[in-house]
Design a protein around this motif. Structure first.
Motif, mmCIF file in Angstrom:
data_model
loop_
_atom_site.group_PDB
_atom_site.id
_atom_site.type_symbol
_atom_site.label_atom_id
_atom_site.label_comp_id
_atom_site.label_asym_id
_atom_site.label_seq_id
_atom_site.Cartn_x
_atom_site.Cartn_y
_atom_site.Cartn_z
ATOM 1 N N LEU A 38 0.816 -1.216 0.000
ATOM 2 C CA LEU A 38 0.000 0.000 0.000
ATOM 3 C C LEU A 38 0.850 1.267 0.000
ATOM 4 O O LEU A 38 0.335 2.366 0.131
ATOM 5 N N PRO A 53 1.772 1.772 5.930
ATOM 6 C CA PRO A 53 2.094 2.276 4.589
ATOM 7 C C PRO A 53 2.700 3.680 4.624
ATOM 8 O O PRO A 53 2.314 4.503 5.442
ATOM 9 N N PHE A 56 0.588 6.479 1.194
ATOM 10 C CA PHE A 56 -0.471 5.520 0.893
ATOM 11 C C PHE A 56 -0.987 5.624 -0.544
ATOM 12 O O PHE A 56 -1.263 6.703 -1.039
ATOM 13 N N TRP A 58 -3.269 3.038 -3.703
ATOM 14 C CA TRP A 58 -3.838 1.765 -4.157
ATOM 15 C C TRP A 58 -3.218 1.325 -5.475
ATOM 16 O O TRP A 58 -3.640 0.329 -6.049
#
Lengths: 293, 298
Positions: A38, A53, A56, A58
């Motif tokens: 992440l 993470p 951060f 995705w």
């Protein structure tokens, strides 16, 4: 013993602490991988990620889930889990029930039992096994992942020991009412052994999800790989072949670290999700299998 | 027709599908072992290939690597067997002292988890964690001023890395077996020991441990059958040509020679060697287990 001595207190403190550390050591590696997956590429490459993470994002998951091969492999795995578990459970049940009978109820019962048990003691080895799968025409088909391992003898033994623990009177009353062995199996033994069956089913599902070597050697094209085999090629093989080519280059090449971490995490996710809820069935499986009365 | 036999035919019918699977995929490969004594060529098949007696075995045992491979296999397997006994027994004894049921179950849940993850997943995790550059373990060691260690690339470290990571994966499983054995110890023995003035340590030593002895004997004897199982899945997912010297085992050797190198007969010959030696150990261990612990498989 109401009095708790100081040395006892000290022991308990050390004991709790050590066990907590041990338990965390079993779990933290997965947390670390999740954190890496992440994080941003830069942070992961620089080695800044610990258990949380950094920057951060995705993006690794977006990348992985948009790869067609990943989704194809996932679908192969879903198919093999459903088909494989269904067939395997049916066969296991059908073998375990007759073997749980006494020799006077079933002729050759002991001989049958030895035929199955002997396969756990001795095998032809990898190459003859591969040749057999090839000769039966299963290579490159989904059946190759399902049929050759359709009867895990360990599960048969587990289930047959459970059957033997059930009271015989119930079955006798079924025979009195004119029922035969089939009725007894479906109406009495199968329903009564649901907890044991749940455990065995769970082991079978996990086994199919995790199985990677069969896919690797029995499928000629990567489009037919189940997820575990596919992950093996992208997470492990890539890394190892790099290492041989040029060790130094491999050590510097960590650019897909976050992608790999994301794939590792997705590969373990189903197990992580069901595990806390079904843990008691897993435990029951061990106890059933190893310390029976 | 015999009435008894007529009544029991459904049982024979039930067992048939499973029997067929086992005959084809377990027993037919056993027949395929004749390959080990042939110069096997796939298109000629088992019946058409040339018979060469023990030539394949002579070839195998003349290979320069074979001694190394057998030694690695036994060394790694043996260390795993020892560690796989000591660690779970210790943890089970420690867990047994915990009275808080919630905490006890929580710890069991966590230590049992790695058992269910495959070596593909765990291989990926360890390759990341143990990396000499970005791996978190080497970063941690760096805090203590220790130079980065290439755990998966150094022949000094690799076998021990295998043993430790394998114990890490499997100790939770055995711990639960031992814990189950602990709960079956008669509580009145503890009461008697307390009356006799035995403290906690003495109780552990004189009641708990003796109560575990049968299961310890059983599991250690049964693990004898694994002397040549150094763990294909694990080694295959962690090794590389750099560490063949210390980490190549019989199963990976068979895979590379037999399937990758397509020397089917040679691969089968090494496999037969492994199967026969394993069978001898398994039979001995079962005889011992039935004598010492009254163990029956079914």
């Amino acid at each position: 013993m109401n009095h708790v001595s100081n040395s006892r207190r000290l022991f308990l403190l050390i004991n709790y602490t050590l066990l907590t550390i041990v338990a965390l050591l079993c779990f933290l590696p997965i947390v670390h991988i999740l954190a890496v997956s992440l994080s941003s590429k830069g942070a992961a490459t620089a080695g800044l990620v610990k258990l949380w993470p950094v920057d951060f994002t995705w993006s690794s998951y977006e990348y992985v889930l948009n790869k067609p091969q990943f989704l194809i492999s996932m679908w192969v795995t879903v198919q093999r889990v459903i088909l494989g578990t269904g067939i395997s459970m049916l066969l296991t049940l059908l073998v375990a029930y007759p073997l749980s009978k006494e020799p006077h109820q079933m002729k050759f019962r002991t001989a049958y039992a030895w035929i199955f048990v002997f396969t756990t003691l001795f095998s032809g080895g990898l190459i003859p096994w591969y040749m057999t799968v090839r000769d039966t025409g299963l290579i490159d088909t989904l059946w190759a992942l399902v049929i050759p391992g359709a009867l895990p003898v360990f599960n048969v033994i587990l289930l047959l020991n459970f059957f033997r623990g059930l009271p015989k009177e119930v079955e006798e009353s079924c025979f009195m009412d004119g029922g035969g062995y089939w009725t007894s199996l479906w109406r009495i033994y199968a329903p009564l052994s649901l907890p044991a069956m749940a455990t065995v089913t769970l082991f079978t599902i996990v086994g199919h999800w995790n199985s990677w070597f069969d896919g690797l050697i029995l499928m000629n094209s990567p489009e037919k790989y189940p997820l575990s085999s596919y992950l093996q090629t992208v997470i492990v093989q890539e890394n190892l072949s790099n290492m041989t080519a040029d060790q130094a280059a491999a050590m510097a090449d960590v650019s897909n670290r976050t992608f790999k971490a994301a794939q590792i995490f997705i590969g373990s996710l189903p197990i992580l999700l069901v595990y806390p809820f079904l843990q008691r069935y897993f435990v029951k499986g061990i106890v059933l299998g190893s310390v029976k009365g | 027709m015999n009435k008894g036999l007529w009544r029991q035919w459904p049982l024979h019918l039930m067992i048939l599908p499973g029997l067929i699977i086992v005959l084809i995929y377990s027993y037919w490969p056993m027949a395929g072992i004749v390959m080990a004594f042939q110069q096997f060529v796939p298109f000629k098949g088992l019946f058409g290939s040339k018979w060469i007696g023990l030539d394949n075995f002579e070839y195998v045992f003349a290979l320069p690597d074979i001694g190394r491979v057998i030694w690695n296999t036994v060394f790694i397997a043996f260390m795993k067997i020892i560690g796989g006994l000591v660690v779970p027994i210790t943890i089970a004894l420690m867990l047994n002292e915990i009275r808080n049921a919630l905490m006890k179950r929580g710890i069991q849940t966590l230590i049992y988890l790695p058992h269910f993850l495959s070596w593909v997943i765990l291989g990926g995790i360890f390759i990341d964690i143990l990396s000499p550059t970005t791996g978190i373990l080497n970063q941690l060691l760096g805090l203590f001023g220790i130079e980065p260690i290439f755990f998966l690339g150094s022949n000094t470290w690799f076998p021990y890395t295998l043993v430790v990571t394998d114990i890490w994966k499997e100790f939770g499983f055995s711990t639960i077996v031992y814990l189950a054995a602990l709960t079956s110890i008669d509580p009145s023995l503890y009461e008697a020991a307390t009356v006799d003035g035995a403290g906690r340590w003495k109780q552990t030593w004189h009641v708990t441990l003796p109560g575990m002895v049968p299961i310890i004997i059983l599991l250690s004897v049964l693990s004898l059958g694994n002397v040549l199982n150094a763990g294909f899945d694990q080694v295959f997912n962690l090794y590389s040509p750099m560490v063949y010297e210390s980490g190549d085992i019989l199963d990976t050797f068979i895979y590379r020679i037999g399937l990758e190198g397509m020397q089917y007969s040679v691969g089968t010959a090494i496999g037969l060697f492994k199967s026969v030696v394993s069978l001898i150990f398994i039979v001995v261990s079962y005889v011992l287990a039935s004598k010492l612990a009254n163990y029956r498989i079914f």
